[in-house]
Enzyme design. Sequence first.
Site, PDB file in Angstrom:
ATOM      1  N   HIS A  97      32.530 -25.050  -8.562  1.00 50.29           N
ATOM      2  CA  HIS A  97      33.911 -25.012  -9.044  1.00 50.29           C
ATOM      3  C   HIS A  97      33.887 -25.245 -10.552  1.00 50.29           C
ATOM      4  O   HIS A  97      34.555 -24.530 -11.297  1.00 50.29           O
ATOM      5  CB  HIS A  97      34.748 -26.073  -8.336  1.00 50.29           C
TER       6      HIS A  97
ATOM      7  N   HIS B 199      39.811 -20.674 -16.052  1.00 50.46           N
ATOM      8  CA  HIS B 199      40.184 -21.053 -14.684  1.00 50.46           C
ATOM      9  C   HIS B 199      41.484 -20.343 -14.314  1.00 50.46           C
ATOM     10  O   HIS B 199      42.563 -20.727 -14.760  1.00 50.46           O
ATOM     11  CB  HIS B 199      40.348 -22.572 -14.629  1.00 50.46           C
TER      12      HIS B 199
ATOM     13  N   CYS C 252      43.897 -24.149  -6.085  1.00 53.48           N
ATOM     14  CA  CYS C 252      42.721 -23.519  -6.692  1.00 53.48           C
ATOM     15  C   CYS C 252      41.659 -23.107  -5.679  1.00 53.48           C
ATOM     16  O   CYS C 252      40.646 -22.513  -6.060  1.00 53.48           O
ATOM     17  CB  CYS C 252      42.126 -24.443  -7.750  1.00 53.48           C
TER      18      CYS C 252
END
Length: 426
Positions: free
Chosen positions: A313, A350, A173
């Site tokens: 994040h 996401h 990620c």
Amino acid sequence: MTRHAEKRVVITGIGVRAPGGAGTAAFWDLLTAGRTATRTISLFDAAPYRSRIAGEIDFDPIGEGLSPRQASTYDRATQLAVVCAREALKDSGLDPAAVNPERIGVSIGTAVGCTTGLDREYARVSEGGSRWLVDHTLAVEQLFDYFVPTSICREVAWEAGAEGPVTVVSTGCTSGLDAVGYGTELIRDGRADVVVCGATDAPISPITVACFDAIKATSANNDDPAHASRPFDRNRDGFVLGEGSAVFVLEELSAARRRGAHAYAEVRGFATRSNAFHMTGLKPDGREMAEAITAALDQARRTGDDLHYINAHGSGTRQNDRHETAAFKRSLGQRAYDVPVSSIKSMIGHSLGAIGSLELAACALAIEHGVIPPTANYEEPDPECDLDYVPNVAREQRVDTVLSVGSGFGGFQSAAVLARPKETRS
């Protein structure tokens, strides 16, 4: 790190495809309006799965200008990257033919590569996984391309006419942040004059949804998909999967100015660390992320006092949001309470490896427009997440320096600092 001070790298082109609309303008409109683009999965029948929601893109490859061959054979992640690369090059006003092709580089991040295409073809040639592939003639020619993520950066390189350094970055990620960090280094180190960089992922497929189901990382708030992604909220229950791509054109500031190009933001600093700890677990003190933040600020020659915005994040998992809040406090001290922090995952989900680049696009646009995107769906504060998360409504203010951070399964922690490019101090 100060060896790079003489070469200042700026973003002169941005291309975005994200849930909620096609193009950079639609992306920014959605973020600043605080609208959410997460919904029940429609790309496949997700009824058997624990999490059945995602941030999907309404994407028509032919309508986006791809050829019939590209529309039928490219994986969705590759299609998104190619479209965004075209848009970024057009936005930059740069004619790749006017640049020595050996001085054009490409750096594309992806977490799961062409998983969607691979998943689809495996199901086709194995009767839905009920038997092993015994007749290889059933496989399509592009099966190998689906198997290796390098096919994505290859197509972007062909699009840009790049004959310089070309690489794919796959660090989970943080891939999107890391790809831009690497692209910046190529210019600073004199290995390229122009870098087309960013990230792409289209992970909304049965195998990927099943993977995150297995570790219960995704939200199961299936009855209310628009409000399921709730970073920093006390009632968060995991992240909502998304898809997307953001691609940038990077150039040295002096070269961009010589050709009269518009610069959105300067990439001032970048750093990455690993916690060498656990596949999904995070140390609660946030030390490794804090170290990445400090290193990125040091390279940028900035301090916490210079920051006007932090793009978190903010995945919406219980441990990540606590860990990240601790990292901000550890690295910035009391200043962490004064800097606005928000997570755009609350609106678009996401998108794994792509999200870091999408977040950098949001940061560059925040500098450009003087608006901080909100954290949507923030209703009930978590006592362990006690910073200013810009709840639900965008905030207008001057934004000169921005920190964007990423955290990935496997212990990856990355941070980047963007700044208003007209600043002259080194």
